[in-house]
Design a protein around this motif. Sequence first.
Motif, short mmCIF file in Angstrom:
data_model
loop_
_atom_site.label_atom_id
_atom_site.label_comp_id
_atom_site.label_asym_id
_atom_site.label_seq_id
_atom_site.Cartn_x
_atom_site.Cartn_y
_atom_site.Cartn_z
N HIS A 121 0.84 -1.21 0.00
CA HIS A 121 0.00 0.00 0.00
C HIS A 121 0.87 1.25 0.00
CE1 HIS A 121 -3.34 2.69 0.88
NE2 HIS A 121 -2.64 3.18 1.89
N THR A 173 -1.68 13.39 -6.99
CA THR A 173 -2.85 13.50 -6.12
C THR A 173 -2.41 13.92 -4.73
OG1 THR A 173 -4.77 12.38 -5.20
CG2 THR A 173 -2.80 11.06 -5.49
N ASP A 220 -5.13 13.64 -2.27
CA ASP A 220 -6.31 13.24 -1.51
C ASP A 220 -6.32 11.74 -1.18
OD1 ASP A 220 -7.32 15.84 -1.52
OD2 ASP A 220 -8.26 15.54 -3.48
N ASP A 221 -6.13 10.91 -2.19
CA ASP A 221 -6.22 9.46 -1.98
C ASP A 221 -5.21 8.98 -0.93
OD1 ASP A 221 -8.13 9.52 -3.89
OD2 ASP A 221 -6.89 8.66 -5.50
N ASP A 249 -6.82 8.31 2.47
CA ASP A 249 -8.05 7.52 2.57
C ASP A 249 -8.01 6.46 3.66
OD1 ASP A 249 -9.19 9.02 0.63
OD2 ASP A 249 -9.05 7.52 -0.97
N GLN A 250 -6.89 5.74 3.77
CA GLN A 250 -6.81 4.64 4.74
C GLN A 250 -5.90 4.97 5.92
OE1 GLN A 250 -6.38 0.65 3.07
NE2 GLN A 250 -6.92 1.44 1.05
#
Length: 265
Positions: A233, A246, A248-249, A252-253
């Motif tokens: 990841h 990016t 933002d992504d 996410d986690q």
Amino acid sequence: MNSSPFNTFAQLHQAAAPLILPNAWDAASALLCENAGAKAVGTSSAALAWSLGYADGGALPVEEHLNAIARIARVTSLPLTVDIEDGYSQNPAEVAELACKMVALGVAGINIEDGKDTQESLGEKISAIRQALNGRPLFINARTDVYLNALASGDQAIKMCIERLELYKSSGADSGFIPGLSAVDEARRLAAGIDLPLNIMLLPGMAPISEFFAAGIKRFSTGPVLFQSVYGHLSEALKQLIPMETGDDFFDQALDYNTLNSAFI
């Protein structure tokens, strides 16, 4: 009176449910295992070595390993079992000394493997550990690499595993670990052929854990896959971050800062 970590860990190998043993590599990953509801936590020799900048396979200095285990033991209240590879020595007395140091850190169990060594060599190491412990409890999970190293297949592999695990049991092992075993029918024959709780490592494409448990397997380890998943990841996230594709992504986690920080003392 509360049960000792050793007794708790030993009882988990006889429970009416499978022992799911996630393999951590540092204090944070061990604490996450505990917070997720694990009943015990193990270490992965590969993941722990990688986290400290060393290759798997005996390259990790013993003192660095002990320091890492001390940090893990400080933050988790779960029974902790440590993968010590082949004991980092061919001298049974040195391996026994390492095992005693692990016990002094509060470790409930160890994995120790035959790898490419003879079964007699591992038997001698296990016997030396038991003698050095002088009655102090330590749950010894003896790993045989018959399947992992493709030393045999079919009936011959089953026979070889049983012969090796019988020797390790007589030397003082409490359970047997057979990484690379992935067929339920072979698991059933092995569980019936050796009077030890058996442990396998989860592999892609395997039948559900419930089927292996019904076949007699008691303990299920993750090996290095949790480390590989986390760092997989990270690798993908960095592929987006470095070229600034990016912003933002990436979040996410992500675990909450305060949640993580408050988990530690």
